[in-house]
Design a protein around this motif. Structure first.
Motif, PDB file in Angstrom:
ATOM      1  N   ALA A   1      14.068 -34.158 -29.276  1.00  0.00           N
ATOM      2  CA  ALA A   1      12.664 -34.498 -29.033  1.00  0.00           C
ATOM      3  C   ALA A   1      12.004 -33.485 -28.103  1.00  0.00           C
ATOM      4  N   ARG A   2      12.721 -33.021 -27.088  1.00  0.00           N
ATOM      5  CA  ARG A   2      12.154 -32.032 -26.165  1.00  0.00           C
ATOM      6  C   ARG A   2      11.879 -30.706 -26.871  1.00  0.00           C
TER       7      ARG A   2
ATOM      8  N   ALA B   1      11.413 -30.254 -30.180  1.00  0.00           N
ATOM      9  CA  ALA B   1      10.327 -30.466 -31.140  1.00  0.00           C
ATOM     10  C   ALA B   1       8.980 -30.578 -30.420  1.00  0.00           C
ATOM     11  N   ASN B   2       8.958 -31.220 -29.273  1.00  0.00           N
ATOM     12  CA  ASN B   2       7.727 -31.374 -28.509  1.00  0.00           C
ATOM     13  C   ASN B   2       7.232 -30.025 -27.986  1.00  0.00           C
TER      14      ASN B   2
ATOM     15  N   LEU C   1       7.608 -27.143 -29.400  1.00  0.00           N
ATOM     16  CA  LEU C   1       7.005 -26.451 -30.534  1.00  0.00           C
ATOM     17  C   LEU C   1       5.684 -27.102 -30.943  1.00  0.00           C
ATOM     18  N   ARG C   2       5.613 -28.418 -30.886  1.00  0.00           N
ATOM     19  CA  ARG C   2       4.391 -29.132 -31.259  1.00  0.00           C
ATOM     20  C   ARG C   2       3.238 -28.779 -30.334  1.00  0.00           C
ATOM     21  N   LYS C   3       3.511 -28.693 -29.047  1.00  0.00           N
ATOM     22  CA  LYS C   3       2.465 -28.377 -28.077  1.00  0.00           C
ATOM     23  C   LYS C   3       1.842 -27.007 -28.327  1.00  0.00           C
ATOM     24  N   ARG C   4       2.611 -26.112 -28.913  1.00  0.00           N
ATOM     25  CA  ARG C   4       2.114 -24.763 -29.195  1.00  0.00           C
ATOM     26  C   ARG C   4       1.625 -24.604 -30.626  1.00  0.00           C
ATOM     27  N   ASN C   5       1.516 -25.734 -31.332  1.00  0.00           N
ATOM     28  CA  ASN C   5       1.010 -25.756 -32.707  1.00  0.00           C
ATOM     29  C   ASN C   5       1.829 -24.860 -33.638  1.00  0.00           C
TER      30      ASN C   5
ATOM     31  N   ASN D   1       4.522 -24.575 -36.651  1.00  0.00           N
ATOM     32  CA  ASN D   1       4.984 -25.344 -37.801  1.00  0.00           C
ATOM     33  C   ASN D   1       6.495 -25.186 -37.967  1.00  0.00           C
ATOM     34  N   ILE D   2       7.225 -26.306 -37.962  1.00  0.00           N
ATOM     35  CA  ILE D   2       8.676 -26.295 -38.149  1.00  0.00           C
ATOM     36  C   ILE D   2       8.965 -26.422 -39.640  1.00  0.00           C
TER      37      ILE D   2
ATOM     38  N   ALA E   1      10.944 -21.748 -37.941  1.00  0.00           N
ATOM     39  CA  ALA E   1       9.548 -22.091 -37.645  1.00  0.00           C
ATOM     40  C   ALA E   1       8.652 -20.889 -37.872  1.00  0.00           C
TER      41      ALA E   1
END
Length: 80
Positions: A18-19, A21-22, A24-28, A30-31, A57
């Motif tokens: 989760a950490r 993935a989070n 990467l998500r915060k920086r927009n 795409n995985i 990614a």
């Protein structure tokens, strides 16, 4: 957009995926592929229970990928 493959060695603890993935998500970012696997080889080398996470990614450029790798290395349960 560039597709990069990151291999991350982490401690086998709850919340590590989760950490990552989070982050990467915060920086927009795409995985494309996210795969986690435990290996006995890592346990023998490091003496701890560990897992290998492979992430493919899409990054804007090499600088963004380099920055994310440095930030991943600072996460608490990331070994390498």
């Amino acid at each position: 957009m560039f597709l990069y493959k990151l291999t991350i060695y982490v401690e086998d603890k709850p919340g590590v995926v989760a950490r990552i993935a989070n982050l990467l998500r915060k920086r927009n970012i795409n995985i494309e592929v996210f795969h986690a696997d435990t290996r006995n080889m890592v346990k023998k080398m490091r003496g701890i229970t560990a897992a290998i996470i492979v992430v493919e990614a899409q990054f804007k450029d090499e600088h963004q990928e380099y920055t994310v790798v440095k930030q991943l290395e600072r996460l608490i349960h990331v070994l390498k």
